[in-house]
Design a protein around this motif. Structure first.
Motif, PDB file in Angstrom:
ATOM      1  N   THR A  97       0.635  -1.130   0.047  1.00 27.38           N
ATOM      2  CA  THR A  97       0.008  -0.032  -0.128  1.00 27.38           C
ATOM      3  C   THR A  97       0.872   1.174  -0.144  1.00 27.38           C
ATOM      4  N   ARG A  98       0.441   2.067  -0.913  1.00 25.04           N
ATOM      5  CA  ARG A  98       1.413   3.623  -0.934  1.00 25.04           C
ATOM      6  C   ARG A  98       0.942   4.075   0.204  1.00 25.04           C
ATOM      7  N   LEU A  99       1.787   4.906   0.988  1.00 26.45           N
ATOM      8  CA  LEU A  99       1.574   5.728   2.061  1.00 26.45           C
ATOM      9  C   LEU A  99       0.323   6.955   1.865  1.00 26.45           C
ATOM     10  N   GLY A 100       0.461   7.350   0.477  1.00 27.32           N
ATOM     11  CA  GLY A 100      -0.577   8.235   0.101  1.00 27.32           C
ATOM     12  C   GLY A 100      -2.118   7.801  -0.176  1.00 27.32           C
ATOM     13  N   ASP A 101      -2.097   6.462  -0.179  1.00 33.01           N
ATOM     14  CA  ASP A 101      -3.612   5.944  -0.018  1.00 33.01           C
ATOM     15  C   ASP A 101      -4.116   5.490   1.471  1.00 33.01           C
ATOM     16  N   ILE A 102      -2.944   5.492   2.339  1.00 32.12           N
ATOM     17  CA  ILE A 102      -3.164   4.861   3.576  1.00 32.12           C
ATOM     18  C   ILE A 102      -4.304   6.145   4.225  1.00 32.12           C
ATOM     19  N   GLY A 103      -3.990   7.373   4.200  1.00 30.91           N
ATOM     20  CA  GLY A 103      -4.851   8.525   4.590  1.00 30.91           C
ATOM     21  C   GLY A 103      -6.260   8.307   4.430  1.00 30.91           C
ATOM     22  N   PRO A 104      -6.685   8.337   3.135  1.00 32.21           N
ATOM     23  CA  PRO A 104      -7.995   8.041   3.054  1.00 32.21           C
ATOM     24  C   PRO A 104      -8.545   6.893   3.348  1.00 32.21           C
ATOM     25  N   LEU A 105      -7.966   5.850   3.223  1.00 30.46           N
ATOM     26  CA  LEU A 105      -8.401   4.702   3.629  1.00 30.46           C
ATOM     27  C   LEU A 105      -8.632   4.491   5.116  1.00 30.46           C
ATOM     28  N   LEU A 106      -7.860   5.236   6.093  1.00 26.65           N
ATOM     29  CA  LEU A 106      -7.917   5.240   7.522  1.00 26.65           C
ATOM     30  C   LEU A 106      -9.007   6.259   7.736  1.00 26.65           C
ATOM     31  N   GLU A 107      -9.218   7.262   7.115  1.00 20.18           N
ATOM     32  CA  GLU A 107     -10.426   8.096   7.392  1.00 20.18           C
ATOM     33  C   GLU A 107     -11.738   7.502   7.371  1.00 20.18           C
ATOM     34  N   ARG A 108     -12.031   6.465   6.621  1.00 17.42           N
ATOM     35  CA  ARG A 108     -13.270   5.708   6.394  1.00 17.42           C
ATOM     36  C   ARG A 108     -13.402   4.848   7.933  1.00 17.42           C
TER      37      ARG A 108
END
Ligand SMILES: Cc1cc2nc3c(=O)[nH]c(=O)nc-3n(C[C@H](O)[C@H](O)[C@H](O)COP(=O)(O)OP(=O)(O)OC[C@H]3O[C@@H](n4cnc5c(N)ncnc54)[C@H](O)[C@@H]3O)c2cc1C
Length: 458
Positions: A114-125
């Motif tokens: 997982t790219r770090l940049g994808d983690i933020g939006p995924l965690l937001e959910r």
């Protein structure tokens, strides 16, 4: 020019450096012998093949039957030769996404690709957010932690310091679930592994509730920033500076939590172009004559600020490709080491316009991070535009880092090998032993890793 802000200055300029868009290994490339290149283009390799497992079990099956050299790759953002191989390149970009989360403990498990940049939006959910991030977010989770990638902040260790569990597939195809409670030594070794212990397929991270950050950019004389750096590093959640070369000035960045509404306008392309031109002008002036120009522009830079959700403030987009060397030194050695580098660049009239970077990183218990052990560290970076030969500049500055007890960033350029490294980290030999026990045939060793981990291999 009174409206100049640091943000606009950075946006289109050589100073901006940095963009994180790597060249992804497309699925059509899988299985074909095409060259691999890293982000900055200083490394090229011709892997025998690329293997991109669709699942952990596919990877385990491959490891059980394959023979010969292999190297795992993330998004290819390392400048040091950790990845190049003429064996098989293992691309874990299909092992990605949010796999699990725990609301009570605010932890979440991600596929290692997982790219770090994808983690933020995924965690937001799931109402979580990463506690800190590095300067860019194009790296994969496994790739970033393998080199102890860090952000800024005296209260925050490198990303590996937030890892709670690691799933590691060994060269024998065994699956190891590594955590502090299941074996502290293997955990502290595997948290910063340089891809030398096996292939990481997932990682559990300690997170927190989502939060909003306010970044304030400024510009001040370097000596004044150094005078209050410790105090500012304590006062702000994140504090760092970018000393301009051939100048008395540094760009500063202070980041704090806020409840204020989001206000994060994109930098103006027109103004960015003006400053890009101005700075390309500096590079045409001999270094010895550059100071009045750089100081003049720096003294006109006003403060600017941006407010957004945490992950959009902590990481940036870096457009211009560059190469980088970064060492960490114990906190007390930070200011003298930085001063000596700044002075050397001036005294030796080094033709570099790229700024330095100076930030604090908290200590951690991993065996191989730049801040492992009992002391917090100051991390100091030097950069050179990718189209230029970085070696004369980096060769001149590297011994200054050594003089102050510096430890190299594993993902950035350095020239150290086992002989020096074994004395820089108390547990270096222990790591080398674990590496040997997990990969006795040395299938994960390329030329660079042999130099790091095998005594006598220089
Ligand atoms: C523009 C830019 C900005 C940067 N900013 C920062 C910063 O702010 N702070 C900082 O500390 N660093 C920074 N870096 C350095 C970067 O974070 C590190 O080099 C990082 O390791 C790159 O991650 P990657 O996913 O590209 O991994 P790669 O470079 O592809 O690989 C890095 C290491 O991870 C290993 N690896 C990859 N996947 C796996 C896996 N599945 N299992 C086991 N090992 C694996 C590889 O074998 C290799 O040893 C920056 C780099 C660039 C280019």
């Amino acid at each position: 020019m009174s409206g100049i802000t640091r943000r606009k200055l950075l946006a289109g300029s050589v100073l901006a450096g940095f963009l994180g868009l790597t060249q992804p290994l497309s699925s059509s490339a899988i299985g074909r012998t095409i060259p691999w290149r890293n982000w900055s283009g200083n490394l090229v390799a011709h892997p025998a093949k690329r293997f991109s497992p669709a699942s952990e079990s596919e990877l385990a099956d491959y490891l059980k039957v394959s023979r010969g050299a292999v190297r795992p790759v993330g998004s290819g953002h390392s400048f040091s030769a950790l990845v190049p191989t003429d064996g098989d390149l293992i691309v874990i970009d299909q092992l990605k996404g949010l796999l699990d989360h725990d609301e009570v403990n605010e932890t979440a498990t991600f596929g290692a690709g997982t790219r770090l940049g994808d983690i933020g939006p995924l965690l937001e959910r799931v109402e979580q957010a990463m506690i800190n991030l590095p300067d860019i977010d194009r790296q994969t989770l496994a790739g970033a932690t393998a080199t102890a990638t860090h952000g800024t902040g005296i209260r925050f260790p490198c990303l590996s310091g937030f890892v709670e569990e690691i799933r590691l597939l060994t060269m024998k195809g065994e699956t190891l679930d590594v955590s502090a409670s299941k074996g502290i030594d293997l955990f502290n070794a595997a948290s910063v592994s340089l891809g030398a212990l096996g292939i990481v397929t997932s990682m559990k991270l300690q997170n927190r509730k989502p939060y909003r950050l306010k970044a304030v950019n400024g510009c001040e004389p370097i000596e004044e920033v150094l005078e209050h750096f410790d105090e500012s590093a304590q006062r702000h959640r994140h504090y760092e500076m970018f000393p301009l070369t051939h100048s008395d000035y540094a760009l500063t960045l202070a980041i704090d939590e806020t409840e204020e509404p989001i206000n994060n306008p994109p930098p103006s392309a027109e103004e960015a172009a003006i400053f890009a031109n101005a700075m390309s002008g500096w590079s045409k002036v001999p270094p010895a004559l550059r100071k009045p120009l750089v100081d003049g522009m720096a003294s006109m830079i006003g403060d600017s600020q941006a407010i957004d959700v945490s992950y959009r403030i902590l990481s940036n987009i870096r457009n211009n490709r560059f190469n980088e060397m970064e060492y960490s030194v114990p906190l007390d050695a930070g200011a003298p080491c930085l001063r000596e580098i700044v002075k050397t660049i001036i005294d030796k009239e080094i033709d570099v316009v790229f700024p330095l970077e100076y930030r604090y990183v908290r200590r951690d218990d991993t065996w191989l991070s730049m801040s492992s052990g009992d002391e917090d560290h100051a991390a100091i970076s030097i950069h050179r535009t990718a189209s230029e030969d970085y070696r004369p500049y980096f060769d001149l500055i590297e011994p200054i880092f050594w003089k102050y007890g510096g430890r190299p960033h594993w993902g950035k350029i350095h020239s150290l090998g086992f002989k020096e490294l074994k004395d820089l980290y108390p547990r270096f030999r222990d790591f080398a032993e674990i590496r040997e026990s997990l990969d006795p045939e040395g299938r994960l060793l390329n030329e660079h890793l042999r130099k790091l981990f095998l005594p006598g291999d220089r």
